[in-house]
Scaffold this motif. Structure first.
Motif: not given
Lengths: 463, 281
Positions: A275, B67-68, B71-72, B265-266, B268-270, B272-273
């Motif tokens: 991450d 962010g990821k 969210t996690q 960050e975007q 990584s989040l994307h 993950h989603q």
């Protein structure tokens, strides 16, 4: 046995510079058994054993090499670990040219014996062959604490455990190893290997408590109240130095600590699988001439930068980095911009780095370090394009422990005051490694940890 | 491993968790923070200690899902555990004994960080006025808790759906101009809010403490990623702060540093989603 009188070391296989400069695989591949036998035969086993005097942890060099000559690789490994608890690490990162190998008689004419390469070979051989050390330790039930799990702390912990003490190591990070984890990159020191060496210490009975920031969660006094009879501080030199020039807070300016920690400890080179992010930069400028600067530059290259430069205020002769690191960096296409120094970092309106303004230098009279002092040449400034700048000009000791231990004497620059044996201004509290000396090498820190362990043992025996 | 003992959704994007961390609970003070990591691939994220219970051995965190990692984190439940939880880090807030009256200002999630300070001051016998600003009524958190430790609680929302429509600075200016004599203002929230609170309090010469929450990795002064300019000098928020004298902080440079990794960050989040949706499908 027939001696090998070749003037040069048996070459160690390495990955191709172009191939390796885009990945984090280990660069140097180590000797095969045949190569080890051939190199070991270069050792004359001379009487004066000056190599041993050059080793901060007193590895019995001629003896272990004699065992290698006989093909007794495990016995050679056992000889090394009598005095060195982390041989796979030392064989890779020690500056042998200024230590054991610097004293080798073969180096008078030709190259010295490849002691570091042979040490590495023995350690790797033992690991590959699943060697399990047999310890016959008589526990004495007395508790000692070690703060920091870097080279100084691990070496002190290992030696104290061997002497029968109940040793607990406190580590601030989520993994043990200190600079071996966050600082030295995977391609120079694989982390699997660091973990294996630490695992060996745990098998010996050393306990490691992670996520413990001593000075915050527990003070030294509280450790004593918990029954630790002696304490060793090996908290390293974790405080990064910046240059104090305009523009240092632009986005894209990193301390070498941050840049390397993101990549090595947090594995940002594998983002987004891991991450923690690091950006892909095009033109990276690394400021400094030590091993840390070489590591940062080579990491930047591996992350895909088009151009990576080292900017150093003195000449190549004066660089404190290991010869091998300089050589490897050059092979990988790192540009050395010597005798120049940044005076300003430039940025755009969004706060992102756009370049570095450097001034050219020339060497003047020798300074306190014995090296010729760099002097700026008037009106020689020029702008070097850059979108990232990594400052690798040194680190000083972290003040966290001092801040909650007022009795602990420190020097003005932050180093903990300790005598020859590592004893600090507080009874029963010892210190060693970069926390005392300022940024130095893995092996000097290990030597200090070892010395302090002997002194701690003597102190506890007499108590 | 650090067990999640309690989880409570406070608002649409805000969650509270009570973590089993007895050694940290013993030492934590308002103003300090912890760093957590969820799993082996995880990043280290700093979160302010929202509350602690020395007897129960717990530390409370409140986070906003941005962010990821958050969210996690929000997908974990009571009984699950965090891989790493380290602290207490940073300096504890220090309050002068002579302080009689304080305005504590929170903006959004910042309210969760401001609240323990208000609670501590109130326990010290200081008169506390609290001003808390939110996007709209759904986002209001800790209303009862804030009421309990303040003499006056003023809530503002951007759209006027609760309390008064407007900004926290509108209320603060009004109170000061109405003759309230604050010895100290504490402002915690988005950088832009803290900047404008400081501009206002400077006008009236009221000492103002703010709390910085920059990008950081180790939290022990090692990486320097969290550097902020205070009084013309570079400071590390993790060891020199996170509290600083707001009148000395260079908010503009902090605002330029804040979005440094937004793109990553975007991404990584994307990812993950997508993975989560893929698993559900």
């Amino acid at each position: 046995m027939k001696k090998n009188m070749s003037l040069t070391k048996v070459a160690m296989p390495e990955r191709d510079p172009i191939e390796r400069s885009i990945n984090f695989e280990e660069v140097a591949l180590g000797y095969t058994e045949e190569m080890a036998l051939e190199e070991a035969a270069r050792c004359l086993g001379c009487k004066n054993r000056s190599c041993v005097a050059g080793c901060p942890v007193n590895v019995q060099i001629p003896e272990f090499i004699a065992l290698v000559q006989e093909g007794k690789f495990i016995e050679a490994y056992e000889k090394i670990i009598e005095t060195n608890s982390l041989p796979a690490i030392c064989g890779r990162v020690c500056p042998q040219e200024s230590q054991c190998e610097g004293k080798c008689v073969r180096g008078v004419k030709g190259q010295p014996v490849g002691i570091g390469r042979l040490e590495r070979f023995c350690a790797d051989y033992a690991m590959v062959h699943g060697y399990e050390p047999k310890y016959d330790i008589e526990k004495n039930g007395r508790k000692v604490a070690v703060i920091g799990s870097g080279p100084a702390g691990l070496s002190c912990a290992g030696d104290m455990a061997k002497r029968g003490y109940d040793v607990t190591v406190f580590e601030a990070f989520h993994v043990a190893g200190g600079v071996l984890q966050y600082g030295i990159p995977q391609f120079r020191l694989p982390k699997e290997l660091v973990n294996a060496e630490i695992n060996g210490l745990e098998k010996m009975g050393v306990k490691i408590e992670k996520n413990m920031v001593i000075g915050k969660i527990l003070t030294l006094d509280e450790l004593k109240e918990e029954g630790y009879e002696a304490i060793f501080i090996g908290s390293g030199a974790g405080l990064p130095s910046f240059m104090r020039i305009p523009g240092e807070n632009f986005n894209g300016v990193y301390s070498a600590n941050e840049f390397l920690t993101r990549i090595n400890l947090m594995k940002a080179y594998r983002f987004p699988e891991f991450d923690t992010p690091i950006k892909k930069y095009k033109h990276v400028v690394v400021v400094g001439g030590g091993n840390v600067a070489m590591d940062a530059a080579r990491c930047a290259k591996r992350l895909g930068a088009d151009e990576v430069s080292i900017v150093y205020r003195r000449g190549e002769e004066e660089m404190p980095a290991r010869l091998e690191e300089i050589h490897h960096a050059k092979e990988e296409g790192i540009i050395f911009r010597l005798l120049q120094n940044p005076v300003e970092i430039l940025g755009d309106e969004k706060g992102n780095v756009t370049g570095v303004k450097n001034i050219k230098m020339e060497l003047g009279e020798p300074d306190a370090s014995g090296r010729r002092r760099p002097v700026a040449i008037k009106d020689s400034e020029y702008v070097l394009e850059a979108d990232a700048v990594v400052i690798a000009i040194g680190q000083s000791p972290n003040p966290l422990i001092k801040s909650t231990t007022p009795d602990l004497e420190t020097k003005t620059w932050g180093g903990i005051v300790a005598d020859e044996d590592g004893l600090t201004s507080i009874e029963g509290v010892y210190a060693g490694g970069d926390a005392v000396t300022g940024a130095a090498t893995v092996i000097l820190a290990m030597g200090a940890g070892k010395k302090a362990a002997a002194a701690m043992d003597a102190y506890l025996q007499s108590k | 491993m650090y067990k999640i003992l309690e989880k409570k959704v406070l608002g649409p994007q805000i969650t509270k968790m009570v973590i089993d961390a007895p050694t940290i609970a013993k030492k934590a003070e308002p103003g300090q923070f912890i760093i957590l990591r969820i799993d082996e691939q995880g990043e280290r994220i700093p979160l302010t200690v929202a509350d602690f219970d020395r007897e129960q051995g717990t530390v409370t965190i409140i986070f906003q899902i941005v962010g990821k990692t958050t969210t996690q984190l929000n997908a974990l439940n009571e009984g699950d555990a965090l891989l790493d939880f380290v602290g207490p880090l940073g300096k504890a807030s220090e309050f002068d004994e002579s302080i009689k009256k304080v305005a504590v200002i929170g903006g959004g999630l910042g309210t969760a960080i401001a609240y323990p300070q208000a609670k501590k001051l109130s326990a010290m016998g200081v008169e506390v006025d609290m001003i808390a600003g939110f996007r709209n009524t759904d986002y209001i958190i800790l209303e009862e808790e804030m009421k309990a430790c303040s003499k006056n609680l003023y809530i503002t929302t951007d759209d006027g759906s609760n309390g008064r429509k407007g900004l926290v600075t509108d209320v603060l200016r009004e109170r000061i101009e109405a003759g309230e004599k604050y010895d100290l203002v504490i402002a915690i929230g988005p950088l832009i809010m803290m900047k404008f609170v400081c501009l206002l309090t400077k006008e009236f010469d009221i000492k103002t403490i703010i709390s910085m929450n920059p990008v950081m990795i180790d939290g022990t002064g090692m990486c320097g990623g969290c550097r902020v300019v205070v009084g013309g000098e570079t400071k590390f928020a993790c060891v020199d702060g996170p509290d600083f004298d707001g009148h000395l902080v260079d908010f503009d440079s902090a605002m330029r540093r804040q979005p440094m990794y937004r793109e990553q960050e975007q991404e990584s989040l994307h990812k993950h989603q997508c993975r989560m949706e893929g698993m559900q499908a």
